[in-house]
Every structure is written in C-alpha cells, then in structure tokens.
Design an enzyme around this catalytic site. Structure first.
Site: not given
Ligand code: DX5
Ligand code: ZN
Length: 217
Positions: A10, A35, A37, A39, A68, A70, A139, A175
């Site tokens: 990620s 990956h 993320d 948000m 991903h 969110m 998750m 994840d």
């Molecule tokens: C959290 C994300 C993850 C996060 C994982 O909301 O979806 O992908 O970046 O990071 P680590 O491995 O540090 O938990």
């Molecule tokens: Zn993620």
C-alpha cells in the site's frame, strides 16, 4: 516461500514526495500489485488522493493497480478511476446505493470488481453476489489509517469468507496491520493477496523492500 501468495504494497506508507521512485522500487523488489488507498474524508475521516495522482504514476509500473475506494458514493468517479489506469476497483458495501449496479459498472469499464468488508460488516450478503465479484477484501483494521494493529478476531472471518467463496474464482485479499509475523496465519485462514503498508515500506529504507516482501510470502 509461498509463490501463490500475492503481495500488494500500500503506497499509503511510502514517501509521497518521491512517489514514482517508490513505485519503481517496490516493483523491482518483487511486489505483485500496487495497492492504492483512496480516501475521501467522508466515508473515512482521512483524505488521500484521487484519479489524477493514479494517472500520473501509472506509467512507472506494469503491475496491477489495485484501487481501494474508501469513498462514499463511488459511482460518480468510477470512469475516472478506470481511465487513470486502475485494473481492479474495490468498493465498500456500505458506501454504495446499489452495490450490484456499481459492480457491473466497474466490469463494464474493463476493470475487475472487488467488494470490501469493514471489520464489523457481516459477510453473508456475499453469497448473493458471487457472480458479480472478482475479489473480496477483508479489512483487518478499521479503514482510514495505515499503521494500525491487526484485529485478531478477523482470522475467523477470513475463514468464513473463504468458505463462502467455495470453488468460485474470487481472490481473497486481506488489508490492515499485516506483518511478517501474522502473514502466515492470514494465509492459513484463506487469503491469497496480502496488502501491507507499514511492514513493507517501513522506515523508507529501499534496500529492505525486497526482504520485507519475501519474508511475508
Ligand atoms: C487502511 C488501508 C490499508 C493500509 C494498510 O484503511 O486500507 O491499505 O494502508 O496499511 P498497514 O499495512 O500499515 O496497516
Ligand atoms: Zn487498503
């Protein structure tokens, strides 16, 4: 080493001031997917990046871009995420007004479609949409931030989701808080794609990326 396991670093944990270099380095170190993320500050409190950033780094890697989302109501920007170079787009069930329509739209844009489950999301609804999905993301922390602690109770949920998948060709991605210590348990429970931020990018020492990835397989 288990080569059937795919590692999806990620980039949330990378050094954003040199994003393209980090992506090149992590591909060289043996990553299988990137990956991403996304948000929005609504579905989760944190805010990261969107299609323009994804598009700007697309040319630095040949790996699968695993986006991903969110975000609340992902539908409006799906085309932008696809055009930016996402190969796989995963949405959260609670964020969608009509999950099946959203998944169909993702596929119609030429991407694989994934559904993400928060730690409290009951996985049973999945049985009705198995033909609509290519990936399930379980998750193992509450979404929103990297560097959180893996919720151990989620191991059971991974096994439940694995059995719901049965013989369907659906990837099971996990994840949140994945480390070199718990990766084995997560794989044993049924996962075949491991997302990891902090335990791969660590303190930003590029020379360790390969070791960090390999010791997770
Ligand atoms: C959290 C994300 C993850 C996060 C994982 O909301 O979806 O992908 O970046 O990071 P680590 O491995 O540090 O938990
Ligand atoms: Zn993620």
């Amino acid at each position: 080493m288990n080569n059937n396991i795919k590692i999806a670093p990620s980039i949330l944990a990378c050094n954003f001031s040199k994003l393209s270099e980090e992506i090149i380095a992590i591909e060289k170190a043996g990553a299988d997917l990137i990956h991403l993320d996304v948000m929005d500050g609504h579905f989760v409190p944190n805010l990261t990046f969107g299609p323009p950033i994804i598009k700007s780094v697309r040319r630095y890697s040949k790996l699968v871009f695993d986006t991903h989302l969110m975000v609340q109501n992902p539908d409006d920007l799906l085309e932008e995420y696809a055009n930016a170079g996402s190969d796989l787009i995963t949405v959260h069930v609670e964020a969608c007004n009509n999950l099946v329509e959203t998944l169909e739209r993702i596929r119609s844009l030429g991407c694989k479609a994934g559904v993400a489950l928060k730690p409290k999301t009951d996985p049973l609804f999945l049985t009705k949409i198995l033909d609509k999905i290519d990936l399930i993301l379980v998750m193992t922390v509450n979404p929103g931030f990297g560097g959180q602690k893996f919720i151990n109770e989620m191991l059971k949920k991974i096994t439940v989701v694995k059995s719901l998948i049965g013989s369907n060709h659906i990837d099971l991605e996990v994840d949140g808080g994945i480390t070199q210590d718990n990766a084995k348990l997560v794989v044993k429970a049924g996962a075949n794609i491991l997302v990891a931020g902090s335990s791969i990018f660590g303190n930003g020492d590029e020379k360790k990326y390969k070791l960090n990835i390999n010791s997770m397989r």
